[in-house]
Scaffold this motif. Sequence first.
Motif, PDB file in Angstrom:
ATOM      1  N   MET A   1       0.832  -1.196   0.000  1.00  0.00           N
ATOM      2  CA  MET A   1       0.000   0.000   0.000  1.00  0.00           C
ATOM      3  C   MET A   1       0.871   1.252   0.000  1.00  0.00           C
ATOM      4  O   MET A   1       0.759   2.084  -0.884  1.00  0.00           O
ATOM      5  N   ILE A   2       1.754   1.413   0.964  1.00  0.00           N
ATOM      6  CA  ILE A   2       2.530   2.648   1.077  1.00  0.00           C
ATOM      7  C   ILE A   2       3.639   2.711   0.027  1.00  0.00           C
ATOM      8  O   ILE A   2       4.129   3.784  -0.291  1.00  0.00           O
ATOM      9  N   GLN A   3       4.010   1.559  -0.534  1.00  0.00           N
ATOM     10  CA  GLN A   3       5.100   1.573  -1.496  1.00  0.00           C
ATOM     11  C   GLN A   3       4.672   2.103  -2.861  1.00  0.00           C
ATOM     12  O   GLN A   3       5.505   2.359  -3.704  1.00  0.00           O
ATOM     13  N   ARG A   4       3.377   2.275  -3.068  1.00  0.00           N
ATOM     14  CA  ARG A   4       2.898   2.782  -4.345  1.00  0.00           C
ATOM     15  C   ARG A   4       2.889   4.311  -4.337  1.00  0.00           C
ATOM     16  O   ARG A   4       2.563   4.947  -3.337  1.00  0.00           O
ATOM     17  N   ILE A   5       3.242   4.889  -5.474  1.00  0.00           N
ATOM     18  CA  ILE A   5       3.399   6.345  -5.558  1.00  0.00           C
ATOM     19  C   ILE A   5       2.066   7.061  -5.399  1.00  0.00           C
ATOM     20  O   ILE A   5       2.008   8.165  -4.852  1.00  0.00           O
ATOM     21  N   GLN A   6       0.954   6.427  -5.834  1.00  0.00           N
ATOM     22  CA  GLN A   6      -0.327   7.103  -5.711  1.00  0.00           C
ATOM     23  C   GLN A   6      -0.736   7.278  -4.247  1.00  0.00           C
ATOM     24  O   GLN A   6      -1.434   8.224  -3.927  1.00  0.00           O
ATOM     25  N   THR A   7      -0.263   6.404  -3.374  1.00  0.00           N
ATOM     26  CA  THR A   7      -0.547   6.572  -1.949  1.00  0.00           C
ATOM     27  C   THR A   7       0.137   7.826  -1.424  1.00  0.00           C
ATOM     28  O   THR A   7      -0.434   8.553  -0.603  1.00  0.00           O
ATOM     29  N   ILE A   8       1.330   8.088  -1.898  1.00  0.00           N
ATOM     30  CA  ILE A   8       2.048   9.306  -1.495  1.00  0.00           C
ATOM     31  C   ILE A   8       1.292  10.541  -1.986  1.00  0.00           C
ATOM     32  O   ILE A   8       1.093  11.497  -1.234  1.00  0.00           O
ATOM     33  N   TYR A   9       0.849  10.520  -3.243  1.00  0.00           N
ATOM     34  CA  TYR A   9       0.083  11.647  -3.776  1.00  0.00           C
ATOM     35  C   TYR A   9      -1.230  11.846  -3.023  1.00  0.00           C
ATOM     36  O   TYR A   9      -1.624  12.978  -2.746  1.00  0.00           O
ATOM     37  N   LEU A  10      -1.902  10.756  -2.706  1.00  0.00           N
ATOM     38  CA  LEU A  10      -3.157  10.861  -1.959  1.00  0.00           C
ATOM     39  C   LEU A  10      -2.915  11.362  -0.540  1.00  0.00           C
ATOM     40  O   LEU A  10      -3.728  12.113   0.011  1.00  0.00           O
ATOM     41  N   PHE A  11      -1.791  10.969   0.061  1.00  0.00           N
ATOM     42  CA  PHE A  11      -1.453  11.475   1.388  1.00  0.00           C
ATOM     43  C   PHE A  11      -1.145  12.969   1.332  1.00  0.00           C
ATOM     44  O   PHE A  11      -1.516  13.717   2.238  1.00  0.00           O
ATOM     45  N   ILE A  12      -0.497  13.410   0.263  1.00  0.00           N
ATOM     46  CA  ILE A  12      -0.249  14.848   0.088  1.00  0.00           C
ATOM     47  C   ILE A  12      -1.571  15.597  -0.048  1.00  0.00           C
ATOM     48  O   ILE A  12      -1.761  16.667   0.551  1.00  0.00           O
ATOM     49  N   ALA A  13      -2.515  15.035  -0.809  1.00  0.00           N
ATOM     50  CA  ALA A  13      -3.835  15.654  -0.934  1.00  0.00           C
ATOM     51  C   ALA A  13      -4.549  15.681   0.413  1.00  0.00           C
ATOM     52  O   ALA A  13      -5.240  16.649   0.737  1.00  0.00           O
ATOM     53  N   PHE A  14      -4.381  14.629   1.211  1.00  0.00           N
ATOM     54  CA  PHE A  14      -4.959  14.589   2.557  1.00  0.00           C
ATOM     55  C   PHE A  14      -4.381  15.708   3.430  1.00  0.00           C
ATOM     56  O   PHE A  14      -5.119  16.402   4.134  1.00  0.00           O
ATOM     57  N   ILE A  15      -3.080  15.888   3.387  1.00  0.00           N
ATOM     58  CA  ILE A  15      -2.429  16.948   4.175  1.00  0.00           C
ATOM     59  C   ILE A  15      -2.913  18.322   3.714  1.00  0.00           C
ATOM     60  O   ILE A  15      -3.208  19.201   4.525  1.00  0.00           O
ATOM     61  N   ILE A  16      -3.026  18.500   2.407  1.00  0.00           N
ATOM     62  CA  ILE A  16      -3.423  19.801   1.861  1.00  0.00           C
ATOM     63  C   ILE A  16      -4.849  20.155   2.259  1.00  0.00           C
ATOM     64  O   ILE A  16      -5.137  21.299   2.604  1.00  0.00           O
ATOM     65  N   THR A  17      -5.761  19.177   2.228  1.00  0.00           N
ATOM     66  CA  THR A  17      -7.158  19.495   2.530  1.00  0.00           C
ATOM     67  C   THR A  17      -7.530  19.263   3.981  1.00  0.00           C
ATOM     68  O   THR A  17      -8.555  19.781   4.431  1.00  0.00           O
ATOM     69  N   GLY A  18      -6.731  18.509   4.724  1.00  0.00           N
ATOM     70  CA  GLY A  18      -7.083  18.197   6.100  1.00  0.00           C
ATOM     71  C   GLY A  18      -6.296  18.937   7.152  1.00  0.00           C
ATOM     72  O   GLY A  18      -6.781  19.129   8.270  1.00  0.00           O
ATOM     73  N   VAL A  19      -5.085  19.348   6.839  1.00  0.00           N
ATOM     74  CA  VAL A  19      -4.223  19.982   7.851  1.00  0.00           C
ATOM     75  C   VAL A  19      -3.954  21.453   7.529  1.00  0.00           C
ATOM     76  O   VAL A  19      -4.100  22.322   8.394  1.00  0.00           O
TER      77      VAL A  19
END
Length: 137
Positions: A1-19
């Motif tokens: 799960m975390i080794q895929r690049i899209q998870t990193i992009y989705l986590f960045i989107a989470f940080i941008i909209t959630g934090v």
Amino acid sequence: MIQRIQTIYLFIAFIITGVLPFIFPLWTLSDGKSYFFMENQIYAVLFGLSTTLSVLSILSYKKRQNQFVIGRLNIILNLILLGLFLYHSLNLSGEALVVSEKGIGMFLPIIAIAALVLANKAIKKDEDLVKSVDRLR
């Protein structure tokens, strides 16, 4: 799960909209007070939905097609949020009693959209790779 690049992009989107909306104000009013997204219920709901969709997309890593659809919905939601920000900024006149300056928070949906587009591109690439491997069997 975390080794895929899209998870990193989705986590960045989470940080941008959630934090980041808690840190950066949407705009500054003429009396010097910062206007955060929590002061408007529509903005709070849309940021919350976008954050929820990012988390849901991260957790649905086994179902790439669902992850792709959730990413598209999240992009549409961020476009709606960006449209509301643009509508508000265009309705603010320089001659009004409450003159405001635009803050960094108004541009967060643009960065989130870019991260979500990159995530969807990576999800599509993974899906195409799996389909090509299935053809070889």
